[in-house]
Design a protein around this motif. Sequence first.
Motif, PDB file in Angstrom:
ATOM      1  N   GLN A 164      13.801  40.319  56.360  1.00  0.00           N
ATOM      2  CA  GLN A 164      12.372  40.527  56.492  1.00  0.00           C
ATOM      3  C   GLN A 164      12.171  41.459  57.682  1.00  0.00           C
ATOM      4  OE1 GLN A 164       9.657  37.217  57.467  1.00  0.00           O
ATOM      5  NE2 GLN A 164       8.203  38.128  56.017  1.00  0.00           N
ATOM      6  N   ASP A 165      11.318  42.453  57.521  1.00  0.00           N
ATOM      7  CA  ASP A 165      11.108  43.467  58.552  1.00  0.00           C
ATOM      8  C   ASP A 165       9.682  43.421  59.064  1.00  0.00           C
ATOM      9  OD1 ASP A 165      13.686  44.287  57.945  1.00  0.00           O
ATOM     10  OD2 ASP A 165      13.039  46.044  56.785  1.00  0.00           O
ATOM     11  N   VAL A 166       9.531  43.605  60.365  1.00  0.00           N
ATOM     12  CA  VAL A 166       8.208  43.818  60.939  1.00  0.00           C
ATOM     13  C   VAL A 166       8.256  45.102  61.766  1.00  0.00           C
ATOM     14  CG1 VAL A 166       8.714  42.286  62.899  1.00  0.00           C
ATOM     15  CG2 VAL A 166       6.358  42.868  62.340  1.00  0.00           C
ATOM     16  N   PHE A 167       7.337  46.007  61.458  1.00  0.00           N
ATOM     17  CA  PHE A 167       7.267  47.308  62.134  1.00  0.00           C
ATOM     18  C   PHE A 167       6.134  47.272  63.156  1.00  0.00           C
ATOM     19  CE2 PHE A 167       9.936  49.925  59.297  1.00  0.00           C
ATOM     20  CZ  PHE A 167      10.077  49.045  58.232  1.00  0.00           C
ATOM     21  N   LEU A 168       6.435  47.695  64.380  1.00  0.00           N
ATOM     22  CA  LEU A 168       5.429  47.796  65.428  1.00  0.00           C
ATOM     23  C   LEU A 168       5.256  49.262  65.791  1.00  0.00           C
ATOM     24  CD1 LEU A 168       6.617  44.876  67.759  1.00  0.00           C
ATOM     25  CD2 LEU A 168       4.902  44.800  65.933  1.00  0.00           C
ATOM     26  N   THR A 169       4.004  49.713  65.845  1.00  0.00           N
ATOM     27  CA  THR A 169       3.734  51.112  66.180  1.00  0.00           C
ATOM     28  C   THR A 169       2.696  51.170  67.298  1.00  0.00           C
ATOM     29  OG1 THR A 169       1.959  51.297  64.531  1.00  0.00           O
ATOM     30  CG2 THR A 169       4.189  51.850  63.815  1.00  0.00           C
ATOM     31  N   GLY A 170       2.758  52.228  68.069  1.00  0.00           N
ATOM     32  CA  GLY A 170       1.773  52.399  69.125  1.00  0.00           C
ATOM     33  C   GLY A 170       2.179  53.477  70.097  1.00  0.00           C
ATOM     34  N   LYS A 171       1.240  53.867  70.933  1.00  0.00           N
ATOM     35  CA  LYS A 171       1.484  54.940  71.892  1.00  0.00           C
ATOM     36  C   LYS A 171       2.580  54.576  72.894  1.00  0.00           C
ATOM     37  CE  LYS A 171      -3.324  56.506  71.564  1.00  0.00           C
ATOM     38  NZ  LYS A 171      -4.612  56.664  72.272  1.00  0.00           N
ATOM     39  N   ALA A 172       2.759  53.288  73.174  1.00  0.00           N
ATOM     40  CA  ALA A 172       3.748  52.870  74.163  1.00  0.00           C
ATOM     41  C   ALA A 172       5.177  53.038  73.668  1.00  0.00           C
ATOM     42  CB  ALA A 172       3.521  51.408  74.537  1.00  0.00           C
ATOM     43  N   LEU A 173       5.358  53.323  72.373  1.00  0.00           N
ATOM     44  CA  LEU A 173       6.701  53.370  71.786  1.00  0.00           C
ATOM     45  C   LEU A 173       7.244  54.788  71.667  1.00  0.00           C
ATOM     46  CD1 LEU A 173       6.239  50.676  69.002  1.00  0.00           C
ATOM     47  CD2 LEU A 173       7.110  50.381  71.311  1.00  0.00           C
ATOM     48  N   HIS A 174       6.657  55.739  72.348  1.00  0.00           N
ATOM     49  CA  HIS A 174       7.179  57.106  72.234  1.00  0.00           C
ATOM     50  C   HIS A 174       8.496  57.225  72.991  1.00  0.00           C
ATOM     51  CE1 HIS A 174       5.015  57.391  76.085  1.00  0.00           C
ATOM     52  NE2 HIS A 174       5.927  58.297  76.404  1.00  0.00           N
ATOM     53  N   ALA A 175       9.376  58.080  72.460  1.00  0.00           N
ATOM     54  CA  ALA A 175      10.709  58.245  73.038  1.00  0.00           C
ATOM     55  C   ALA A 175      10.655  59.101  74.304  1.00  0.00           C
ATOM     56  CB  ALA A 175      11.630  58.888  72.013  1.00  0.00           C
ATOM     57  N   ARG A 176      11.551  58.804  75.225  1.00  0.00           N
ATOM     58  CA  ARG A 176      11.711  59.587  76.437  1.00  0.00           C
ATOM     59  C   ARG A 176      13.155  60.080  76.508  1.00  0.00           C
ATOM     60  NH1 ARG A 176       8.785  55.035  77.185  1.00  0.00           N
ATOM     61  NH2 ARG A 176       6.784  55.164  78.278  1.00  0.00           N
ATOM     62  N   ARG A 177      13.379  61.208  77.147  1.00  0.00           N
ATOM     63  CA  ARG A 177      14.739  61.729  77.278  1.00  0.00           C
ATOM     64  C   ARG A 177      15.413  61.155  78.523  1.00  0.00           C
ATOM     65  NH1 ARG A 177      17.602  65.854  74.956  1.00  0.00           N
ATOM     66  NH2 ARG A 177      15.818  66.849  73.975  1.00  0.00           N
ATOM     67  N   ASP A 178      16.571  60.535  78.346  1.00  0.00           N
ATOM     68  CA  ASP A 178      17.327  59.981  79.464  1.00  0.00           C
ATOM     69  C   ASP A 178      17.848  61.122  80.342  1.00  0.00           C
ATOM     70  OD1 ASP A 178      19.001  57.216  80.197  1.00  0.00           O
ATOM     71  OD2 ASP A 178      20.031  59.063  80.754  1.00  0.00           O
ATOM     72  N   VAL A 179      17.618  61.045  81.641  1.00  0.00           N
ATOM     73  CA  VAL A 179      17.983  62.153  82.530  1.00  0.00           C
ATOM     74  C   VAL A 179      19.502  62.313  82.663  1.00  0.00           C
ATOM     75  CG1 VAL A 179      15.852  61.996  83.839  1.00  0.00           C
ATOM     76  CG2 VAL A 179      17.835  60.642  84.543  1.00  0.00           C
ATOM     77  N   ARG A 180      20.254  61.259  82.379  1.00  0.00           N
ATOM     78  CA  ARG A 180      21.717  61.360  82.513  1.00  0.00           C
ATOM     79  C   ARG A 180      22.381  61.784  81.211  1.00  0.00           C
ATOM     80  NH1 ARG A 180      22.504  55.358  84.420  1.00  0.00           N
ATOM     81  NH2 ARG A 180      20.922  55.230  82.792  1.00  0.00           N
ATOM     82  N   THR A 181      22.042  61.106  80.120  1.00  0.00           N
ATOM     83  CA  THR A 181      22.713  61.394  78.851  1.00  0.00           C
ATOM     84  C   THR A 181      22.002  62.471  78.031  1.00  0.00           C
ATOM     85  OG1 THR A 181      21.448  59.743  77.636  1.00  0.00           O
ATOM     86  CG2 THR A 181      23.454  58.986  78.771  1.00  0.00           C
TER      87      THR A 181
END
Length: 323
Positions: A13-30
């Motif tokens: 069973q899947d539950v999808f959560l969406t929202g502005k807080a879930l945007h991806a960020r680029r890791d400064v090291r990798t």
Amino acid sequence: MNVKILTFGAATQDVFLTGKALHARRDVRTRDYVEQFPLGAKIDVEGIHFDTGGGATNAAVTFTRQGLQAEYIGKIGHDPAGAEVLRVLRREGVVTEHVAYDSKRATGYSTILLAPGGERTVLVHRGASHELGSKDVAIRTLEADWFYITSLAGNFDLLGKLLKHANNRGIQVAIDPGGAELAQPKKLRALLPLITVLKANAQELGGLFGGDSLSDTIRRADGVCPYVVGTNGAAGSYAAVAGKLYQAGAYQKVKVVDRLGAGDAFGSGFVSALAKGLGVEDALTLASANATSVVAQIGAKTGILKTSRIKRMKLKISNLEGK
């Protein structure tokens, strides 16, 4: 159509959560894109969507929507999530007569943190879905035209028995292996002569056969089974069949909302076409169109095509002689 396909593997069973807080960020090291949350924080999300997933159940729904007979074989718990998995499958016309139950474990459950653009982080409780064993399946009684096998949690005893039964009965087999099978490449490669269709993504096939690109990998894998099919997201797909290399791009440009289930849609679309007696060009077209439709909506099943009346893609075809 009277073609019958049995699918094996996980159900969730899947539950999808969406929202502005879930945007991806680029890791400064990798330099990789990541989702990061402060420990102890309470984060608001704007959207929630419930669905069911698991590669074998997603594939089964493709088969019935394509007019084929499908039965799902896997393991769930005695809980509301398991009941929802069965309700959705039965609504779609998928037979669930041989589903096994685990008296101790819960049905598989996934929480998907869905970022804009379709990328996601998946929190998975595999539960009963990873406990399907040989004792749960009356293998000798299974009759079908095709087996479609997804992740069996690395259970090579069950995989070997299913393949032996299929070969004894003239049942064709397609496999979309999971991470636990791919983690044992020698064991998996040894079974490929018993398989009709091997489908995996570029990274997975690269782990099995090496190669600097998906094209190179497919060339190396040519001949291990009748159909070797590799996908590479928006970059398209390749197939090695009968001494020829087929290259397909994306079916059409769409706004990607959710990439979960795209691989399942591609693999099951490809096999649907073969099961109907169509050729590899039609199979790649249906596979690509099915995956394109799925990524345009939230959920692994929502966008699965209900028609096979689609315009054939333009493919690049070359000979593999000399590779």
